[in-house]
Each structure stands twice: as C-alpha cells, then as structure tokens.
Design a protein around this motif. Structure first.
Motif, PDB file in Angstrom:
ATOM      1  N   LEU A  90       0.813  -1.209   0.000  1.00 42.46           N
ATOM      2  CA  LEU A  90       0.000   0.000   0.000  1.00 42.46           C
ATOM      3  C   LEU A  90       0.850   1.265   0.000  1.00 42.46           C
ATOM      4  O   LEU A  90       0.335   2.369   0.136  1.00 42.46           O
ATOM      5  CB  LEU A  90      -0.923   0.006   1.232  1.00 42.46           C
ATOM      6  N   ASN A 132      -2.991   8.483  -3.789  1.00 40.69           N
ATOM      7  CA  ASN A 132      -1.868   8.847  -2.930  1.00 40.69           C
ATOM      8  C   ASN A 132      -2.244   9.971  -1.975  1.00 40.69           C
ATOM      9  O   ASN A 132      -1.871   9.970  -0.801  1.00 40.69           O
ATOM     10  CB  ASN A 132      -0.664   9.266  -3.785  1.00 40.69           C
ATOM     11  N   LYS A 135      -4.609   8.470   0.662  1.00 49.11           N
ATOM     12  CA  LYS A 135      -3.862   7.602   1.573  1.00 49.11           C
ATOM     13  C   LYS A 135      -3.086   8.434   2.584  1.00 49.11           C
ATOM     14  O   LYS A 135      -3.137   8.181   3.800  1.00 49.11           O
ATOM     15  CB  LYS A 135      -2.906   6.721   0.784  1.00 49.11           C
ATOM     16  N   LYS A 164     -11.221   6.071   5.805  1.00 51.64           N
ATOM     17  CA  LYS A 164     -10.674   4.882   5.162  1.00 51.64           C
ATOM     18  C   LYS A 164     -11.148   4.801   3.727  1.00 51.64           C
ATOM     19  O   LYS A 164     -12.124   5.432   3.326  1.00 51.64           O
ATOM     20  CB  LYS A 164     -11.062   3.619   5.918  1.00 51.64           C
TER      21      LYS A 164
END
Length: 300
Positions: A90, A132, A135, A164
């Motif tokens: 990840l 990205n 995240k 999330k």
C-alpha cells in the motif's frame, strides 16, 4: 543514540552476515574506532559478534545466530511479516526498514506475496495521484476538499475528514466525516474531482461499529432478476457472484442480485444493450422500456 546504533548493527549483521568496520562507520557517520568499541559492548552483552582484521576480514555474528524469538511462534512471525508486506504494497512509508529488520531477526526470507494498485487499468497519472493524496490524508488525519458529482451529475464542494478507503462492488469509495453535511458519508472515488489536501488536521474519534451511511446510498434495495445473453458471459462472471448465476438450457444466464435502486442501476442495466432483459421487478422493467424508447426518439 548508542543503543539504537547497537541494535541496528545487529540487524545489519543478521542481514548481510559480514560487514567491514569502514562500511559501518560510513553508514552511521562515526569513526571506525567507535564501531570497534560498539563491537566490544555487544560482545560483553552476550551477542556473539567478533571482528577479523586484515584483507577479507570484517565484523560478523556467530553462524546461525538469531535474536531470541521464542515469544513468537513460527506462524505468528509469518503473520507479522505478511501484514507488513501488505502495508508495503500500500506504499506506507518507512515499512521497508522494519520489514528488513524483522526478517533478519526471525531468520526468514522477506515475503513478497502481494502487490496492490488502487487505480483502474485505464487511469491516468492524475487518477493514481488521487489515491496517494487520500492515503496520505488518512494516515496523517489531514482534511481534504474536493468537488463531488452525484449519480445525477450534481456538483457539490465537500470538506471531509477521511477515515478509510473501501472497495465495494467493483468500485473504490472514500469514507469520512463530511463537514458540509455534519455526518459520516461515503464518496465514490471516480466522482471525486479537484482533490486537494489542506494543512489542517483533525482529531475526531471514530465511533465503533458505525454503519457506513450516505445520503446518496440510502436508497432501498431491490431484488433484480435479469436474463443475459451468453455473449456477455465474460461480464456476468466478472461482475456477479457465481451463486447468483443460473445457466439456462439455451446458454443464456439468469442473474439474481440486490442493488440500491437509483439512476446508476438503470444505466448499468442499459450498459448490456440488447443482450440483457429485466425479468423482475416489473416497475424496473417498465423504466428500462421507457428509457429505450426515449433513446430511439433521438434517432427517429
């Protein structure tokens, strides 16, 4: 500082087996004399490390030495390394050094069993960057803003505390607290545009066992029954659970599935063109017939 250096020296020796004092001194930006003193400290502490001077020499550990790992079983060690490998896939920062050290500590080869690419096959670099940004925002509790387009094409600007990423029914969603709606919401990632992260962070406590809810996805579920031509079998088996598919004697496929009823599901049915027929429910069948007639009017 010395304790950290001593531990890392052991990790390096476990991984590389033999290292020169010069290499260690360069790595830690200290003198070779300091490295030899560290070796003496480790030896006094019971770590079987020794140094061979001269050509071909170096610092090494006694062969087959591993750090005490009796607290964890082999399965637990593998589970830990597998979990870390998942985080590495990840692109979580600073995982590789931890994974390398624990692999050496457990005397196990690094696992490389998973690779994750969040973006679809046809995505651009802009679409990949979107993941990205999300995240990074989730890991650092950073607020994001973006334009969001509903299934009806309505554009709104949202400020969200991201919690999330969810993968549901072949699509990625962002789940978080929407400050504009003052509630938790779920957003389809492909409908998020002009995504930016702010410098503002948040500390909101996430309720346990909260139901993922969204104004857009609170529509009632309908049981949809479709008969689909065998020509579209590749899509059917890609997009539906095999338990929901029945192959008919003529080769066609009958699909039973539950969907939230909204504009998306109508467009999804129409994406099969003349290869699919809605059998139930009757009102959805009528809606599809009306949409097909409206489309034909444009070509009359």
């Amino acid at each position: 500082m010395q304790i950290n250096r001593l531990l890392e020296i052991v990790y390096i020796l476990l991984e590389k087996k033999l290292v020169t004092a010069k290499e260690l001194a360069g790595h830690f930006e200290v003198s070779q004399r300091t490295i030899y003193r560290d070796v003496d400290v480790l030896s006094a502490a019971g770590i079987p490390v020794y140094a061979n001077r001269g050509k071909g020499g170096g610092i090494c550990l006694l062969e087959n030495f591993v750090l005490n790992k009796t607290v964890l079983s082999d399965k637990e060690q593998i589970d830990i390394l597998s979990s870390l490998q998942s985080l590495k896939a990840l692109n979580v920062s600073n995982i590789e050094p931890v994974l390398r050290k624990l692999s050496a500590m457990f005397d196990k080869e690094q696992l490389n069993w998973i690779e994750v690419d969040f973006s679809p096959w046809s995505s651009s670099t802009t679409e990949q960057e979107k993941f990205n940004i999300i995240k990074t925002a989730i890991f650092n509790n950073i607020i994001v803003t973006f334009d969001y387009y509903s299934s009806y094409g309505k554009k709104t600007t949202r400020t969200v505390e991201p919690v999330k990423l969810l993968f549901k029914s072949q699509a990625w969603y962002l789940y978080g607290f929407c400050r504009d709606k003052e509630d938790f919401r779920i957003f389809k990632v492909t409908r998020i545009k002009n995504l930016t992260s702010s410098e503002e962070t948040f500390t909101r406590k996430i309720p346990e066992n909260i139901w993922y809810k969204s104004h857009e996805y609170n529509n009632k579920l309908i049981k949809l029954v479709m008969q689909i031509d065998s020509f579209m079998a590749y899509r059917v088996y890609d997009e539906f659970d095999h338990d929901h598919i029945v192959r008919n004697s003529d080769g066609s496929l009958t699909v039973n599935v539950c969907f939230p009823e909204d504009q998306w599901v109508y467009n999804y049915i129409l994406s099969y063109g003349n290869y699919a027929e809605v059998l139930q429910p009757d009102h959805v069948r009528e809606i599809i017939k009306t949409k097909i007639k409206d489309s034909l009017k444009k070509y009359s």
